[in-house]
Design an enzyme around this catalytic site. Structure first.
Site, mmCIF file in Angstrom:
data_model
loop_
_atom_site.group_PDB
_atom_site.id
_atom_site.type_symbol
_atom_site.label_atom_id
_atom_site.label_comp_id
_atom_site.label_asym_id
_atom_site.label_seq_id
_atom_site.Cartn_x
_atom_site.Cartn_y
_atom_site.Cartn_z
ATOM 1 N N ASN A 95 0.844 -1.180 0.000
ATOM 2 C CA ASN A 95 0.000 0.000 0.000
ATOM 3 C C ASN A 95 0.888 1.241 0.000
ATOM 4 O O ASN A 95 2.113 1.141 -0.129
ATOM 5 C CB ASN A 95 -0.945 -0.005 1.212
ATOM 6 C CG ASN A 95 -0.191 -0.158 2.527
ATOM 7 O OD1 ASN A 95 0.977 0.220 2.641
ATOM 8 N ND2 ASN A 95 -0.851 -0.715 3.524
ATOM 9 N N ASP A 307 -11.787 -4.070 1.574
ATOM 10 C CA ASP A 307 -10.712 -3.402 2.308
ATOM 11 C C ASP A 307 -10.317 -2.098 1.617
ATOM 12 O O ASP A 307 -10.045 -1.090 2.287
ATOM 13 C CB ASP A 307 -9.510 -4.344 2.415
ATOM 14 C CG ASP A 307 -8.405 -3.762 3.278
ATOM 15 O OD1 ASP A 307 -8.646 -3.523 4.470
ATOM 16 O OD2 ASP A 307 -7.291 -3.552 2.752
#
Length: 431
Positions: A95, A307
């Protein structure tokens, strides 16, 4: 073996040996491994890629291809023996914070759970007759905590095992470890409990049973788990009872019903830190690469979308970087098939001093233009500062009675999780 250190490194290994036991005068075995590395100033700045392709070819003068029936076979391991799955973490798995994306871990967990549960359903003991071929479908993910982060260059090692079976459901426990191949450090990063049901392997060819066109009428009995102690069976029965109680509670509260039909139609609010100002919706068309062998969207792919949507919502609220802290149970109300459209909507329902709880709802839409709720879940996020440490979260601005009610319910869940966490720490310190 000779090698040259370059940005793209190719190592070729080959050897010959005699194998008189198999009647070969000479056997040639070649192993080609491609490893990609970045190199700068005599320093390896990124760990090598994992083995992406292996080819072992056998040649001899009399037989070009060796019959598969002559290869040795081994009996399948019992379902209580953990199944291991490993994957090397690459830069595209991360990420914006530099650690491995929580959605990537969720996909790996679901893959391991699907493999071990499907293997259990099709396991044949000695003397038993092989029955109908079955595959499993994920129906629920219990609470999962992200204990520690995982980083690029580490190996994700998953251990999945069947830990309980009822007449029509299978509980799979998955532990995720991060293995640092440089320092040798190995740490537990995640633990998850997943529940599966079994359906016929050719369910798409047979078609769904029942007017609702869902999996409920096609669920098959599952083989009972063997080899557990009495204590393990009692603990599994308790978890199953809690599962049933939670499902009944969700049904009584209306989760999975049509109450979310107008959920994605609400426009965003311009006032900061309100529920509507951070609400996010992701849309996707299910592709064949995201489906199981039965043509259903994999639970891992869907959980990664959930998510992502929850992360966008949390980042909008705190206007900064966020990371997934934990996930409460995820209920899978109905399957999603290849070619359907998926809408994942996330909205903030509760904030504490340093955490945010995001409610995520998933809807599917087919050719009839009618939507149905397929999943509901709660994700907890933590806001990160520039030094990647937790920072305070802006309070949530509540504008109506519904938002206040959801906030109070979120506070109850927060206090419950906090108590569980404190009790766990106390037991750990005592032991």
């Amino acid at each position: 073996m000779a090698y040259v250190l370059k940005p793209r490194l190719l190592i070729s290994l080959s050897y010959r040996r005699a194998d008189a036991a198999n009647g070969f005068s000479a056997t040639r075995r070649s192993l080609m491994t491609k490893i990609s590395m970045n190199y700068n100033s005599s320093r390896l700045i990124a760990p090598p890629r994992p083995l992406v392709f292996t080819e072992i070819a056998f040649y001899n003068k009399r037989q070009r291809i060796r019959s598969a029936s002559s290869l040795p076979t081994h009996p399948a391991l019992p379902s209580i023996v953990p199944f291991e799955l490993s994957r090397f973490m690459m830069p595209d798995d991360t990420n914006i914070n530099g650690n491995v994306h929580g959605g990537t871990i969720l996909k790996l967990i679901e893959q391991a759970g699907f493999i071990v549960s499907t293997r259990h359903c099709n396991r044949v003991e000695d003397g038993e007759k092989k029955g109908e071929q079955l595959i499993t479908a994920l129906v629920r993910l219990e609470r999962m905590d992200f204990h520690k982060p995982m980083f690029v260059g580490e190996v994700a090692q998953l251990q999945a095992a069947v830990t309980y079976t009822s007449s029509q459901s299978i509980e799979v426990t998955v532990d995720v470890w991060a293995d640092n191949i440089v320092t040798g450090e190995r740490r537990l990063t995640n633990t998850a409990h997943l529940w599966y049901v079994a359906v016929p392997a050719n369910i798409l060819e047979q078609g769904f049973k029942g007017a609702k066109q869902d999996l409920s009428a096609s669920i098959c009995p599952v083989p009972q788990l063997k080899g557990q102690t009495k204590k393990q069976m009692e603990e599994g029965a308790k978890r199953y009872e809690l599962l049933q109680k939670s499902i009944r509670s969700n049904q009584s509260n209306g989760q999975g019903s049509s109450q979310y039909q107008d959920f994605v139609q609400i426009p965003r609010d311009t006032e900061p830190h309100t529920v509507l100002s951070s609400q996010a919706t992701l849309a996707n068309i299910v592709q064949p690469s995201e489906c199981t062998v039965s043509g259903h969207l994999t639970g891992g792919s869907l959980m990664k979308m959930m998510d992502n949507a929850a992360g966008i919502c949390a980042a909008r609220h705190c206007m900064g970087r966020v990371v997934t802290a934990c996930i409460d149970e995820i209920d899978f109300h109905a399957p999603i098939t290849n070619g359907q459209m998926v809408f994942v909507t996330a909205r903030l329902v509760y904030t504490s001093n340093k955490s945010m709880e995001v409610e995520v709802t998933t809807e599917s839409e087919g050719l009839t233009n009618k939507r149905r709720v397929t999943n509901t879940a709660y994700f907890t996020f933590v806001s990160l500062g520039k030094d990647l440490s937790a920072r305070p979260v802006p309070p949530l601005v509540l504008k109506n009675e519904e938002e206040k009610t959801r906030f109070q319910e979120g506070n109850k869940r927060y206090e419950t999780k906090k108590k569980i966490r404190m009790d766990t720490q106390t037991k750990t310190q005592a032991s």
